[in-house]
Design a protein around this motif. Structure first.
Motif, short mmCIF file in Angstrom:
data_model
loop_
_atom_site.label_atom_id
_atom_site.label_comp_id
_atom_site.label_asym_id
_atom_site.label_seq_id
_atom_site.Cartn_x
_atom_site.Cartn_y
_atom_site.Cartn_z
N GLN A 193 0.83 -1.21 0.00
CA GLN A 193 0.00 0.00 0.00
C GLN A 193 0.88 1.27 0.00
OE1 GLN A 193 -3.43 0.01 -0.09
NE2 GLN A 193 -3.33 -2.22 -0.29
N ASP A 194 0.29 2.35 -0.55
CA ASP A 194 1.02 3.61 -0.65
C ASP A 194 1.39 4.18 0.72
OD1 ASP A 194 0.80 3.41 -3.30
OD2 ASP A 194 -0.89 4.81 -3.52
N TYR A 195 0.46 4.03 1.70
CA TYR A 195 0.73 4.65 3.00
C TYR A 195 1.93 4.00 3.70
CZ TYR A 195 -2.27 0.86 4.82
OH TYR A 195 -2.84 -0.34 5.11
N HIS A 252 2.05 0.36 11.13
CA HIS A 252 1.34 0.53 9.86
C HIS A 252 0.98 -0.80 9.20
CE1 HIS A 252 1.76 4.86 9.94
NE2 HIS A 252 2.99 4.67 10.42
N PHE A 294 4.84 5.65 2.09
CA PHE A 294 4.88 7.02 2.60
C PHE A 294 5.52 7.06 3.99
CE2 PHE A 294 2.84 10.66 4.77
CZ PHE A 294 3.33 11.67 3.96
#
Lengths: 313, 525
Positions: free
Chosen positions: A209-211, A229, A214
């Protein structure tokens, strides 16, 4: 306040489920083939003795009348008396419930302790040797029948190595934990295998996932990203699965308690069905329904803890 | 924040469980000598017995079921008792007795200085109370044991008189039953019928001190027991271990000292374990096939005879009981002294059986349902072997396995063709079983729906016949008539499958199932 309202609303929603459960259990128990009097008095009991017993226990009354009497007793919080044990069902359930509850709690703890780290490790080491090894362990855990696992654990750790007592529940809390270790492990092996596979797949998904990227770009360390996360997000579907596994483990106590001679709810229910002890069957199933409803409620509450985006409404 | 807490909790649990696991092994090892290990040569204070089910009612008059009956001898004694080998009746609390000329009055002289396990003396009033309570409950299963008693009296504390309604050959065996054991009247008055379910106070070698229902029963030695030096072991713990494999493993691990009611295969498996002594005790438990004559085929006597000829009980017994059973010639338990010696064990004759079937009009055979009670390995093996043997004469057997209560319902309702039936004597006399066999109305001709001519009258005669030889002849005649009707195919008597640790001695289970543990000991071994 919002949480409290939600809990109250859910408790109210449980009432119809409970009523349907009571109705179903009452009906199903009565539809079981076989006569309570012969179950209690034996198959060579004389006809006049059987007739006298049926009359005494109200077994000649219509099903409808028996149901009314049962409901009236329930309203008074009286679960009736066990024909097999000659004691109030509530007392019997109270003494047996603690074994099953502690067994299920220990099995759940072991499931989490084994399942989460191994599932996470398997996910972050995708397709490497560690992953293959953990996946093989999970597959084995899923394939082995519970009763066989139980007997093998008893044979190895109880008879050969003598590390654990295999003779029941004991007297003190230490005895209880020691006595329940192998039964809980028996239940946990299957459940942990399910959790491992689920967590692994979720971790693999979440890591893409992008988060997560990030968070890494923000300069967070690998452990922090992993715990805060990846694992946290991966655990949301796992929480649902775990609640289902806990409910299954409650059902599994029927087998495990029998193998390990633990006098819990499972063993009680089996004995009660065999001897057509209606009051105990009804009481035990009612207790199981209540526990399952409570677990479901707790799971819903846990969602909001794990992911604040999920609102309780 | 919450997630961190969860991780911490999980870690704490792992640590706690690991510590417990490590601590467990040390504690277990440390306990070994005290549990009967090598360190101490003195007899152990406690012996643990594992059994499959718990008792549910200890009221001697009301209870039913072997798991109550078998332990009553620990706490209860009567005027007379069955001998350990189950062959006769011997004095217990009575030293001797006289019988009036008309055979209707028995006068017993009792031991002096008898006390209950609570220390109170046994009085004549206690004897009268115990008998009259049993006599006042005609709806209870064991009423037949006191049915013939007209009245009882106790002129003093060492004399007890029983007046009978009519002469009966089974008077002494009936008086050896638990319904006739002496109990403390004072204790009954204190707890009533409701409390009596949880036990009574008697004069037996042990007294019940704790009962965790469904889990265990603890018995302590009766300090006022009337035999010097007995009971030898101070405490007996009866633990419920439902699963057969678990009982075996707990015996092997030393968690229990005696395992009772194992399956035959468990017994066989334990033969090779030198920590354990396999002890198959002679029993009164029989297995036989009952043929329901309501069935079209089985109503034909030639068909029944053909099925009997097609059966080889010797092979069945050897395989189904792992060689521990004893092949039977009649439906009576093989330990019975009343078995007609002229009736041989059935010999298989397949050609003869086929010929008879053809004569009966079924040269190509037919199909039958064979009902068994599920979860019973001996019955399952018997059924499998019968299916195989009958297939050789063209009879196709469908094995129908039902759980206990459904099985019983079908048995009562005669909803089967053939059943693997059983009997267990409760009394050391054939009268109980003979009544069931001969009184057609009691259970539909003992599950056959067939009335054998004249046997009811012969049984009535035998029950009143005091001359032992003449009584035997009457029972022989009954057995012969039953055998000629081919309604049963006797298979075997199976033993009580018990096993003990090597350091246990004098564990006694009588053929009736009663546990006699007053001299049982556990030594270092």
């Amino acid at each position: 306040m919002e949480k409290l309202n939600y809990i109250l609303k859910r408790i109210l929603q449980m009432i119809p489920v409970l009523i349907i459960g009571i109705l179903l259990v009452f009906a199903l128990v009565r539809f079981l083939p076989g006569d309570t009097a012969t179950a209690i008095l034996g198959d060579k009991a004389r006809p006049e003795v059987l007739a006298a017993y049926r009359e005494k226990m109200g077994l000649n009354d219509s099903i409808f009348k028996q149901f009314i009497v049962y409901c009236q007793s329930l309203v008074r919080l009286d679960l009736g008396d066990s024909t097999q044990y000659n004691m109030p069902v509530a007392t019997l359930l109270a003494s047996r419930m603690k074994v099953t509850v502690l067994l299920t709690l220990m099995a759940t703890a072991m499931t989490v302790v084994i399942g989460l780290p191994l599932g996470y490790l398997s996910g972050i080491r995708k397709d490497r040797l560690t992953d293959q090894g953990i996946r093989s362990f999970a597959l084995l855990g899923l394939s082995l029948p519970t009763f066989w696992v139980g007997l093998m654990l008893m044979l190895i750790f109880g008879v050969q190595l003598r590390w654990f007592s295999i003779s029941g529940w004991g007297e003190t809390w230490i005895d209880h934990v020691k006595g329940l270790f192998l039964p809980a492990l028996t239940e946990a092996i299957f459940a942990a295998s399910v959790i491992i596979r689920n967590v692994r797949n979720n971790v693999v998904d979440v890591r893409g996932q992008d988060y997560v990227d990030f968070a890494r770009c923000k300069g967070l360390g690998g452990f922090r990203v992993g715990c805060m996360h990846v694992l946290r997000n991966a655990m949301i579907p796992t929480a649902t699965l775990l609640s289902i596994r806990i409910i299954s483990m409650l059902g599994g106590t029927v087998i495990v308690e029998n193998i390990y001679s633990l006098q819990g709810m499972g063993a009680l229910l089996v004995g009660a069905v065999s001897s057509r002890d209606y009051a105990v069957v009804q009481g035990a199933v009612l207790a199981f329904i209540l526990v399952v409803l409570a677990i479901n409620l707790l799971t819903d509450i846990l969602y909001s803890v794990l992911d604040p985006r999920i609102a309780l409404k | 924040m919450n997630f961190k807490k969860l991780v911490c909790l999980a870690l704490a649990l792992v640590t706690a469980l690991s510590l417990t696991a490590c601590g467990g092994s040390e504690t277990e090892e440390a306990q070994q000598p005290a549990d009967g290990g090598a360190a101490d040569a003195a007899p152990a204070d406690t012996i643990v017995i594992g059994r499959a089910y718990d008792s549910d009612n200890l009221d001697p008059v009301v209870q039913v079921g072997n798991y109550n009956i078998w332990i009553l001898d620990l706490m209860l004694e009567g005027l007379v008792q069955c001998t350990d080998d189950g062959s006769a009746v011997e004095p217990c609390l009575a030293t001797d007795w006289t019988v009036s000329d008309d055979g209707l009055t028995y006068t017993f002289n009792l031991k002096e200085g008898l006390c209950f396990s609570d220390g109170t003396p046994v009085t004549g009033e206690d004897w009268v109370f115990s008998f009259e309570r049993a006599m006042s409950m005609p709806d209870e299963s064991w009423y037949f044991t006191v049915e013939n008693i007209a009245s009882v009296e106790a002129p003093d504390d060492t004399t007890f008189i029983v007046h009978l309604k009519e002469v009966s050959a089974a008077t002494l065996p009936n008086l050896s039953m638990w319904t006739c054991g002496v109990q403390s009247k004072a204790y009954y008055e204190q707890v009533g019928d409701e409390g009596y379910v949880n036990g009574f106070i008697g004069t037996g070698p042990y007294m019940l001190t704790d009962w965790s229902k469904g889990e265990s029963m603890t018995f302590e030695a009766n300090p006022y027991y009337h035999i010097e030096g007995q009971p030898v072991t101070k405490n007996i713990l009866m633990r419920v271990i439902a699963d057969d494999n678990s009982r075996v493993m707990q015996l092997q691990s030393g968690d229990i000292d005696v395992a009772i009611n194992l399956s035959m295969d468990s017994l066989y498996q334990l033969e090779s374990d030198d920590r354990v002594v396999v002890d198959p005790s002679t029993s009164c438990e029989t297995r036989f096939l009952a043929l329901n004559t309501s069935n079209e085929y089985l109503s034909n006597p030639k068909v029944r005879q053909a099925l009997s000829m097609a059966t080889d009980p010797t092979t069945i017994t050897s395989v189904a009981t792992y060689g521990y059973g004893e092949v039977a010639s009649t439906v009576l338990p093989t330990v019975s002294a009343y078995i007609d010696p002229s009736i041989p064990v059935n010999q298989q004759d397949l050609e003869g059986a086929k010929k008879l079937l053809a004569e009966a009009g079924y040269p190509d055979g037919f199909s039958l349902d064979l009902m068994i009670c599920s979860g019973k390995t001996v019955e399952e093996s018997i059924a499998t072997l019968v299916k195989e043997q009958w297939a050789q004469i063209g009879v196709d057997v469908r094995i129908c396995s039902y759980e206990k209560v459904t099985y019983t319902d079908n048995l009562y309702g005669l909803n089967f063709d053939v059943v693997v039936d059983y009997w267990t004597d409760d009394i050391c006399d054939p009268s109980e079983f003979m009544e069931y066999l001969c009184d057609f109305d009691l259970c539909s001709g003992f599950d056959t729906n067939y009335k054998v001519e004249g046997i009811e009258e012969l049984n009535d005669q035998a029950s009143r016949e005091l001359d032992e030889t003449a009584r035997k002849e009457l029972y022989y005649e009954i057995q012969q008539r039953i055998a000629d009707a081919y309604i049963y195919i006797p298979i075997c008597t199976i033993p009580y499958a018990n096993a003990e640790s090597v350091n246990i001695s004098n564990f006694v289970q009588t053929p009736l199932g009663n546990l006699r543990l007053a001299t049982m000991t556990k030594t270092a071994g």
